[in-house]
Design a protein around this motif. Structure first.
Motif, PDB file in Angstrom:
ATOM      1  N   LEU A  58      -3.169   5.815 -12.469  1.00 13.71           N
ATOM      2  CA  LEU A  58      -3.449   4.503 -11.871  1.00 13.71           C
ATOM      3  C   LEU A  58      -3.830   3.493 -12.952  1.00 13.71           C
ATOM      4  CD1 LEU A  58      -5.684   5.607  -8.844  1.00 13.71           C
ATOM      5  CD2 LEU A  58      -3.308   4.829  -8.726  1.00 13.71           C
ATOM      6  N   ARG A  94      -2.079  -5.317  -5.575  1.00 16.13           N
ATOM      7  CA  ARG A  94      -2.199  -6.730  -5.210  1.00 16.13           C
ATOM      8  C   ARG A  94      -1.772  -7.631  -6.367  1.00 16.13           C
ATOM      9  NH1 ARG A  94      -7.431  -4.875  -3.850  1.00 16.13           N
ATOM     10  NH2 ARG A  94      -7.668  -4.533  -1.611  1.00 16.13           N
ATOM     11  N   ALA A 111      -6.342   9.417 -11.523  1.00 16.39           N
ATOM     12  CA  ALA A 111      -7.058   8.258 -12.075  1.00 16.39           C
ATOM     13  C   ALA A 111      -6.364   7.703 -13.324  1.00 16.39           C
ATOM     14  CB  ALA A 111      -8.508   8.642 -12.392  1.00 16.39           C
ATOM     15  N   ILE A 168      -4.792  -2.790  -8.938  1.00 15.52           N
ATOM     16  CA  ILE A 168      -4.619  -1.623  -8.063  1.00 15.52           C
ATOM     17  C   ILE A 168      -5.987  -1.182  -7.571  1.00 15.52           C
ATOM     18  CG2 ILE A 168      -3.751   0.736  -7.857  1.00 15.52           C
ATOM     19  CD1 ILE A 168      -1.997   0.219 -10.303  1.00 15.52           C
ATOM     20  N   GLY A 169      -6.157  -1.158  -6.266  1.00 14.45           N
ATOM     21  CA  GLY A 169      -7.383  -0.614  -5.675  1.00 14.45           C
ATOM     22  C   GLY A 169      -7.102   0.792  -5.182  1.00 14.45           C
ATOM     23  N   SER A 170      -8.072   1.688  -5.373  1.00 14.28           N
ATOM     24  CA  SER A 170      -7.904   3.076  -4.953  1.00 14.28           C
ATOM     25  C   SER A 170      -8.940   3.380  -3.874  1.00 14.28           C
ATOM     26  CB  SER A 170      -8.107   3.994  -6.157  1.00 14.28           C
ATOM     27  OG  SER A 170      -8.144   5.342  -5.735  1.00 14.28           O
ATOM     28  N   TYR A 171      -8.468   3.781  -2.681  1.00 13.36           N
ATOM     29  CA  TYR A 171      -9.367   3.967  -1.546  1.00 13.36           C
ATOM     30  C   TYR A 171      -9.239   5.374  -0.983  1.00 13.36           C
ATOM     31  CZ  TYR A 171      -9.405  -0.935  -2.402  1.00 13.36           C
ATOM     32  OH  TYR A 171      -9.512  -2.136  -3.046  1.00 13.36           O
ATOM     33  N   PRO A 172     -10.154   6.257  -1.405  1.00 14.00           N
ATOM     34  CA  PRO A 172     -10.083   7.655  -0.985  1.00 14.00           C
ATOM     35  C   PRO A 172     -10.514   7.832   0.472  1.00 14.00           C
ATOM     36  CG  PRO A 172     -12.113   7.256  -2.196  1.00 14.00           C
ATOM     37  CD  PRO A 172     -11.325   5.969  -2.234  1.00 14.00           C
ATOM     38  N   ASN A 212      -5.406   5.930  -0.496  1.00  8.31           N
ATOM     39  CA  ASN A 212      -4.433   4.848  -0.440  1.00  8.31           C
ATOM     40  C   ASN A 212      -4.599   3.990  -1.678  1.00  8.31           C
ATOM     41  OD1 ASN A 212      -2.985   5.187   2.080  1.00  8.31           O
ATOM     42  ND2 ASN A 212      -4.976   4.851   3.070  1.00  8.31           N
ATOM     43  N   ALA A 264      -6.597  13.992  -4.286  1.00  7.71           N
ATOM     44  CA  ALA A 264      -7.921  13.499  -4.664  1.00  7.71           C
ATOM     45  C   ALA A 264      -7.706  12.399  -5.694  1.00  7.71           C
ATOM     46  CB  ALA A 264      -8.764  14.624  -5.251  1.00  7.71           C
ATOM     47  N   GLU A 265      -8.324  11.232  -5.503  1.00  3.14           N
ATOM     48  CA  GLU A 265      -8.030  10.114  -6.409  1.00  3.14           C
ATOM     49  C   GLU A 265      -8.368  10.487  -7.851  1.00  3.14           C
ATOM     50  OE1 GLU A 265     -10.344   6.535  -5.707  1.00  3.14           O
ATOM     51  OE2 GLU A 265     -12.223   7.641  -5.665  1.00  3.14           O
ATOM     52  N   SER A 266      -9.337  11.405  -8.022  1.00  4.10           N
ATOM     53  CA  SER A 266      -9.714  11.789  -9.383  1.00  4.10           C
ATOM     54  C   SER A 266      -8.570  12.475 -10.130  1.00  4.10           C
ATOM     55  CB  SER A 266     -10.941  12.709  -9.347  1.00  4.10           C
ATOM     56  OG  SER A 266     -10.685  13.856  -8.566  1.00  4.10           O
ATOM     57  N   THR A 293       0.840  -1.192   0.000  1.00  5.13           N
ATOM     58  CA  THR A 293       0.000   0.000   0.000  1.00  5.13           C
ATOM     59  C   THR A 293       0.876   1.244   0.000  1.00  5.13           C
ATOM     60  OG1 THR A 293      -1.691  -1.175   1.257  1.00  5.13           O
ATOM     61  CG2 THR A 293      -1.824   1.224   1.273  1.00  5.13           C
ATOM     62  N   VAL A 352      -3.760   0.297  -3.126  1.00  2.95           N
ATOM     63  CA  VAL A 352      -3.342  -1.042  -2.728  1.00  2.95           C
ATOM     64  C   VAL A 352      -3.022  -1.835  -3.994  1.00  2.95           C
ATOM     65  CG1 VAL A 352      -3.994  -3.149  -1.528  1.00  2.95           C
ATOM     66  CG2 VAL A 352      -4.776  -0.936  -0.671  1.00  2.95           C
TER      67      VAL A 352
END
Lengths: 251, 251
Positions: free
Chosen positions: B191, B221, B188, B203-207, B217, B183-185, B177, B219
């Motif tokens: 990513l 995997r 984007a 890739i997980g995106s966790y705002p 964050n 801001a994840e936007s 992680t 993540v």
């Protein structure tokens, strides 16, 4: 005549729940909210961020429930595929909702502007309307009886607030809890009899181990308060008849 | 050659989860445990204490996963119907397991004896073996690739402990992680590109919104550490190339 029971299903969308990284809070939150609307949460599925998995769950559950809710996967990044999957399940196109676009333009006016990634959050299955979101820019989405909500619990909560009182439901399921310092296995027969004697009432038995002692709470659920009260009365009589102390409200 | 991926599904059985009374903890607990065994939790269903609902979920999910776990509904009371429902799903009889009976007889010898209600906890689908439970009397049940566990999380945990290392699996999914106050936007595209450039990596995106600021964050995997490291490196370069500070381990 038995009153009609309204049901809802929930599809929780997200690899982060299935990996154990994130503890889901939306099942309990939505369950409690639905019950206040007179709607029962009948079933839940947690699925990965995969289109086929979402489509399958959405189509299976919407066919047999009055309402379908989803949480998660409506952000701006590549792993946010909920809108596309639901459009596919419904057999409709994905369009940019003009009102959502306007909301996002306003929200991002002082935050760097509406980029292409951010515009993703204005995409909806054709025919949808918006669910206001006071917490962040991106709105939730309603398409008929389908409600597409955010995954972050406090944003989900804001969207539920906006929906409060707008869904048709029946009588809420009400419950009363009593507790007893007893192993549930010692009163299993008595519980079974109380449930059988009171049609329309369900008794849940929830054992625990606390302060070095075993105990259990018994939750009596029904749509009619009278039926609950009658069942609780006979349960209390039966437990006290065996010399046990009953704690009203549970332990 | 791509390594075989082992999958499991989980059926959470219980009205108390669907009513919102109880916050489920077993999805996350079992997900993390499974991953350590090299098995991926692929899907979860939460169903009511109704035989048809359990049978349907068990049969649908065991057909397409290597393992099936259930939690809840194995106590001594009338609402504990998991064993009967699974026996029905498998088309086998319910029998009293002699070893389970002996375990319960011993456990209850100093606790009022083995009543008929308590004996319910020795019932298993024919052909099953037991999963030790050090926390309370009633054992868990294994029937081939189906694992029937308790619903109370610390008892579930004890049963998982007893199963550790006994299930065949593949390489555990590992993850790294990184976090960024952004801001994840805004990231984007970056990513999406990083995921596309690294096959086998998700890739997980966790705002989040914390301390008055937005952040996210990410993540990363995969089953291969090398692939993760390569993907994280290019993500970090891309983020730092935009002048952003990356927090290793996440925020």
């Amino acid at each position: 005549m038995a009153e009609r029971i309204w049901t809802a299903a929930l599809v929780v969308i997200g690899d982060e729940i299935l990996s154990g990284r994130t503890q889901d809070r939306n099942v309990a939150q939505i369950a409690v909210w639905l019950n206040a609307q007179g709607i029962r949460l009948a079933e839940v599925r947690v699925v990965a961020d995969r289109e086929e998995a979402i489509v399958e769950a959405v189509n299976a559950l919407r066919a047999r429930n009055d309402y379908l809710f989803t949480t998660g996967g409506i952000g701006p990044t590549h792993d946010d595929i909920t809108v596309d999957a639901i459009a596919k399940a419904l057999g409709v196109e994905v369009i940019v909702h003009p009102e959502a676009r306007a909301v996002l333009e306003k929200h991002y006016a002082t935050r760097g502007g509406l980029t292409e990634a951010r515009l993703r959050m204005a995409r909806v299955p054709e025919g949808a309307e918006l669910i206001p979101n006071r917490m962040s820019g991106a709105p939730g989405i309603r398409h008929g009886s389908i409600f597409i909500l955010a995954g972050v619990p406090h944003i989900t909560a804001g969207m539920l607030d906006a929906l409060t009182g707008t869904l048709e439901g029946g009588a809420p399921l009400v419950s009363r809890t009593i507790g007893c310092w007893v192993a549930e296995s010692e009163v299993a027969d008595l519980l079974r009899k109380a449930e059988r004697d009171h049609p329309g009432v369900a008794i849940g038995s929830y054992p625990f181990f606390r302060e070095g002692r075993v105990g259990a709470n018994f939750v009596v659920r029904a749509t009619e308060t009278d039926a609950i009260d009658a069942c609780v009365s006979s349960l209390v009589s039966a437990l006290e008849g065996e010399g046990r102390t009953v704690v009203d409200g549970g332990i």
